[in-house]
Structures are given as structure tokens and as C-alpha cells.
Design a protein around this motif. Structure first.
Motif, PDB file in Angstrom:
ATOM      1  N   ALA A  49       4.667   4.547  -3.840  1.00 37.30           N
ATOM      2  CA  ALA A  49       3.338   4.081  -4.105  1.00 37.30           C
ATOM      3  C   ALA A  49       4.028   3.152  -5.255  1.00 37.30           C
ATOM      4  O   ALA A  49       3.938   3.315  -6.533  1.00 37.30           O
ATOM      5  CB  ALA A  49       2.635   5.452  -4.897  1.00 37.30           C
TER       6      ALA A  49
ATOM      7  N   SER B  98      -7.117   4.466   2.691  1.00 36.86           N
ATOM      8  CA  SER B  98      -6.321   4.417   3.093  1.00 36.86           C
ATOM      9  C   SER B  98      -5.195   5.049   4.768  1.00 36.86           C
ATOM     10  O   SER B  98      -6.367   6.078   4.715  1.00 36.86           O
ATOM     11  CB  SER B  98      -4.647   4.487   2.521  1.00 36.86           C
ATOM     12  OG  SER B  98      -3.312   5.190   2.708  1.00 36.86           O
ATOM     13  N   THR B  99      -4.427   4.389   5.238  1.00 41.78           N
ATOM     14  CA  THR B  99      -4.536   4.982   6.662  1.00 41.78           C
ATOM     15  C   THR B  99      -3.226   5.817   6.620  1.00 41.78           C
ATOM     16  O   THR B  99      -3.195   6.687   7.965  1.00 41.78           O
ATOM     17  CB  THR B  99      -4.649   3.520   7.720  1.00 41.78           C
ATOM     18  OG1 THR B  99      -3.544   3.419   7.565  1.00 41.78           O
ATOM     19  CG2 THR B  99      -5.755   3.481   7.895  1.00 41.78           C
ATOM     20  N   ARG B 100      -1.883   5.585   5.691  1.00 37.27           N
ATOM     21  CA  ARG B 100      -0.876   6.006   6.285  1.00 37.27           C
ATOM     22  C   ARG B 100      -1.138   7.070   4.468  1.00 37.27           C
ATOM     23  O   ARG B 100      -0.155   8.069   4.697  1.00 37.27           O
ATOM     24  CB  ARG B 100       0.140   4.711   5.844  1.00 37.27           C
ATOM     25  CG  ARG B 100       0.124   3.861   6.841  1.00 37.27           C
ATOM     26  CD  ARG B 100       0.788   3.364   6.804  1.00 37.27           C
ATOM     27  NE  ARG B 100       2.310   3.853   7.493  1.00 37.27           N
ATOM     28  CZ  ARG B 100       3.480   3.160   8.145  1.00 37.27           C
ATOM     29  NH1 ARG B 100       3.122   2.020   7.469  1.00 37.27           N
ATOM     30  NH2 ARG B 100       5.103   3.883   7.790  1.00 37.27           N
TER      31      ARG B 100
ATOM     32  N   PRO C 189       0.745  -0.990   0.298  1.00 39.92           N
ATOM     33  CA  PRO C 189      -0.089   0.154  -0.011  1.00 39.92           C
ATOM     34  C   PRO C 189       0.460   1.220   0.074  1.00 39.92           C
ATOM     35  O   PRO C 189       2.127   1.261   0.099  1.00 39.92           O
ATOM     36  CB  PRO C 189      -0.404  -0.061   1.348  1.00 39.92           C
ATOM     37  CG  PRO C 189      -0.008  -1.350   2.529  1.00 39.92           C
ATOM     38  CD  PRO C 189       0.982  -1.948   1.412  1.00 39.92           C
ATOM     39  N   SER C 190       0.099   2.577  -0.822  1.00 44.37           N
ATOM     40  CA  SER C 190       1.039   4.268  -0.745  1.00 44.37           C
ATOM     41  C   SER C 190       1.083   4.050   1.085  1.00 44.37           C
ATOM     42  O   SER C 190       0.708   4.206   2.250  1.00 44.37           O
ATOM     43  CB  SER C 190       0.202   4.457  -1.491  1.00 44.37           C
ATOM     44  OG  SER C 190       0.061   4.219  -2.239  1.00 44.37           O
ATOM     45  N   GLN C 191       2.639   5.165   1.504  1.00 39.84           N
ATOM     46  CA  GLN C 191       2.642   5.663   2.446  1.00 39.84           C
ATOM     47  C   GLN C 191       2.970   7.046   1.676  1.00 39.84           C
ATOM     48  O   GLN C 191       4.155   7.173   0.948  1.00 39.84           O
ATOM     49  CB  GLN C 191       3.705   4.634   3.245  1.00 39.84           C
ATOM     50  CG  GLN C 191       3.529   3.440   3.525  1.00 39.84           C
ATOM     51  CD  GLN C 191       4.752   2.347   4.231  1.00 39.84           C
ATOM     52  OE1 GLN C 191       5.781   3.609   4.807  1.00 39.84           O
ATOM     53  NE2 GLN C 191       4.584   1.553   4.148  1.00 39.84           N
TER      54      GLN C 191
ATOM     55  N   LEU D 279      -2.665   7.552  -3.650  1.00 41.38           N
ATOM     56  CA  LEU D 279      -3.604   8.551  -2.566  1.00 41.38           C
ATOM     57  C   LEU D 279      -5.140   7.434  -2.181  1.00 41.38           C
ATOM     58  O   LEU D 279      -5.211   7.905  -3.678  1.00 41.38           O
ATOM     59  CB  LEU D 279      -3.565  10.104  -1.789  1.00 41.38           C
ATOM     60  CG  LEU D 279      -2.304  10.724  -1.905  1.00 41.38           C
ATOM     61  CD1 LEU D 279      -2.385  12.029  -2.013  1.00 41.38           C
ATOM     62  CD2 LEU D 279      -1.517  10.238  -0.853  1.00 41.38           C
ATOM     63  N   SER D 280      -5.261   7.330  -1.815  1.00 44.82           N
ATOM     64  CA  SER D 280      -6.933   7.178  -1.463  1.00 44.82           C
ATOM     65  C   SER D 280      -7.590   7.282  -0.200  1.00 44.82           C
ATOM     66  O   SER D 280      -7.373   7.859   1.223  1.00 44.82           O
ATOM     67  CB  SER D 280      -6.544   5.340  -2.121  1.00 44.82           C
ATOM     68  OG  SER D 280      -6.134   5.039  -1.380  1.00 44.82           O
TER      69      SER D 280
ATOM     70  N   LYS E 270      -3.527   8.968   3.000  1.00 42.23           N
ATOM     71  CA  LYS E 270      -5.014   9.122   3.108  1.00 42.23           C
ATOM     72  C   LYS E 270      -5.295  10.440   1.925  1.00 42.23           C
ATOM     73  O   LYS E 270      -4.026  10.992   2.220  1.00 42.23           O
ATOM     74  CB  LYS E 270      -6.136   9.219   3.739  1.00 42.23           C
ATOM     75  CG  LYS E 270      -7.348   9.702   4.303  1.00 42.23           C
ATOM     76  CD  LYS E 270      -7.655   9.503   5.507  1.00 42.23           C
ATOM     77  CE  LYS E 270      -9.653   9.891   4.756  1.00 42.23           C
ATOM     78  NZ  LYS E 270      -9.982   9.854   6.676  1.00 42.23           N
TER      79      LYS E 270
END
Length: 321
Positions: free
Chosen positions: A31, A88-90, A15-17, A84-85, A92
Motif C-alpha cells: 500500500a 479496488s480490483t487487486r 494503487p494497493s495490491q 484496502l478499498s 478490495k
């Protein structure tokens, strides 16, 4: 030995961060999933239809501008390969694609002024909505492979993030300090000075001024500035949007009509009373070298004075505003 293909597959599933630099006030979005996105061949042009078209056009609509036939004139959809989504928690945020016309074989510079105005009005709507949820909204266009475009269908993109980029914050501080000191926006003074200099003002009409800035970072860089200080595109009137569309079409025609790839982005900044919205267009005629990457100082091989003359030769005098 590590199997490169296996490594790439596993990385692309991560996942993205959003990560912060060790010691600088600087952010980056990691990403890996964006490695899955399709990339055009170097010879592909925006006017060509590809297998990507049905996929993006069939995506669920987030927003539409209808046409007279009951279809859509402009359509906003979610990006299939977001950095970004919302969930997402990291990392967002939101990432959207603005399909600027249903006509697949029509590049941006061939759109009518009315259609480009409708695109700008779509930016207004999405900016107003996304600003209620996120700290910063970035709207930009990648035209052509050299500018990073990965879809043949003419489109622009919107990325909304929870964090406000430090560079945007720094610019806001400078603009605030300037206006408090001079009781006018910095861009209003730029317009006045460039008109007095009469060397880099490409076009000046009732609502809009287009210039090749004095300290251009990029060859043929050009700014399209509303004459009235507007804190955001959201605050522009219908007449101002029409004028902005007229100037933008002229610039896009000069560049796209001559085979020059380019990016443009909305210089929204932080939409408070000290911001002065404008559109910055960056042609992709050069690649950053070691000196630029090492120092952050750009070397521009085309003077803004020459660029002004070039645009005046290729742009029809704006018709409105």
C-alpha cells in the motif's frame, strides 16, 4: 542516478495490491499510498489537538451514534489513507475509523463505561454489516505513537478484507479440533484453569474474566474474555457488553494512566460455532529484535504472574457483570 523524491512521489501514486508469498500461505498488502498519511511527532500525546482533527471530523459519516444535543456521540468515517478499498480490483476491502468521542482532549481511558459500551456496540453494528460483504473483519485500536497511532483524537479502526488471513484459518482449525474432542471451547477451559491456578486471573465477574495469559508473548499482555462462548462480538448481549466495557476501561486506565502505549484487537477469528470471541490487549513496552523476527518466537521480559499483580494494583475492581 535516481532522484529519491521523484521515486517516492511516483511510488506513492501506485494503487494497493494484495500479494501472496512465493511459497508460504501468507499474504501482504502492498500500500504505497499510505506513505502520504500524517505521522505524529514522538512527543505528541493523544490528548493534544492537532491540525488533523478538523479534517477527520468533517469526513462524511458512515454511521453515527447520536447524542442528546442532536450531534454525534460516536462517528464512523472512511479512512483517508486506506490499504484496502471497495473500488479496488487487486486490494478490495474497506477501511474505517471509529471516532470514539467528540471530545478532542479526552483519551480513551477517561471515557465513561457507558461511552466505551457504545463503542463496543458500534463494533457490533459495523461487524454485522461488513461481514455481509467481506470474508474477514479486523477491529483494532492503536493508542499512542509507540502503538502506531497517527491521530491525536482517540479512535479505533476497522479493516475488512476479501481474503481470510491464513493465521486466522489455522487458529480456527485448532479451536475446531479442540471443541470436537473436549465438547467445550478452549477459552472456556482456559478460564477454568486460570481460576484454579489463581496466579494470573486479574478479575473475574459474572460475565467476564480478565487474565494475563500463561504464555504471554508481550510484556503486560492481557486478555478480556466473555465467560459465555460467543462466536462474535455480534452475539454478545447488552449485559455482556456492559461487563466487557467495564473490564476494558480498567485495563485502559491502568495502561494509559501510566503512560503505556498499547494496541487492542478483537479476536473475532472466523465467527462459527467453534470460535470464542475475546479482546487481546498488547502493551508496547518492547520492540521485536532479531531473534523474534528470525524465529517467530517472542521473548517476554515480564512474567504474566507479575503482570497480574501489577494490573490488580492499578485496576479498580470491576463494578458490573
Amino acid at each position: 542516478m535516481v532522484d529519491k523524491n521523484t521515486h517516492n512521489r511516483s511510488q506513492s501514486d501506485e494503487p494497493s495490491q494484495v500479494r501472496k508469498h512465493y511459497y508460504l500461505n501468507q499474504y501482504v498488502v502492498i500500500a504505497p499510498r499510505r506513505n502520504k498519511r500524517p505521522r505524529p511527532k514522538s512527543e505528541e500525546v493523544l490528548s493534544q489537538k492537532t491540525e488533523l482533527q478538523p479534517q477527520i471530523e468533517s469526513n462524511p459519516s458512515l454511521y453515527e451514534v447520536p447524542n442528546e444535543e442532536g450531534g454525534w456521540r460516536i462517528k464512523v468515517v472512511a479512512n483517508d489513507y486506506p490499504a484496502l478499498s471497495p473500488g479496488s480490483t487487486r486490494a478490495k476491502g474497506a477501511q474505517e475509523v471509529v471516532l470514539e468521542t467528540p471530545a478532542i482532549n479526552t483519551p480513551f481511558h477517561q471515557l465513561s463505561i457507558e461511552q466505551i459500551q457504545a463503542v463496543l456496540e458500534t463494533y457490533q453494528h459495523r461487524t454485522h454489516l461488513l461481514r455481509q460483504r467481506y470474508g474477514y473483519v479486523s477491529i483494532f485500536k492503536n493508542h499512542g505513537p509507540q502503538a502506531g497511532a497517527t491521530l491525536a483524537h482517540t479512535h479505533s479502526q476497522i479493516i475488512a478484507s476479501e481474503f481470510i488471513p491464513p493465521e486466522v484459518r489455522r487458529e480456527r482449525e485448532v479451536l475446531t479440533e479442540y471443541q470436537l474432542k473436549h465438547d467445550t471451547s478452549a477459552l472456556c477451559d482456559v478460564i477454568r484453569w486460570e481460576l484454579e491456578q489463581d496466579q494470573r486471573a486479574v478479575a473475574h465477574t459474572r460475565f467476564t474474566t480478565t487474565i494475563t495469559p500463561y504464555a504471554s508473548q508481550y510484556p503486560l499482555e492481557i486478555w478480556i474474555i466473555p465467560n459465555r462462548q460467543s462466536h462474535s462480538i455480534v452475539n454478545l448481549s447488552t449485559e455482556e457488553l456492559r461487563s466487557l466495557a467495564d473490564h476494558l476501561k480498567g485495563v485502559a486506565t491502568a495502561l494509559g494512566g501510566n503512560g503505556v502505549d498499547y494496541n487492542y484487537h478483537l479476536q473475532e477469528g472466523i465467527a462459527d460455532e467453534y470460535n470464542h470471541f475475546f479482546i487481546k490487549v498488547i502493551p508496547r513496552l518492547s520492540i521485536l529484535g532479531g531473534y523474534e523476527l528470525n524465529t517467530g518466537t517472542h521473548i517476554n521480559t515480564i512474567s504474566p504472574e507479575y503482570a497480574c499483580k501489577w494490573y490488580q494494583k492499578h485496576i479498580k475492581t470491576p463494578d458490573v457483570g
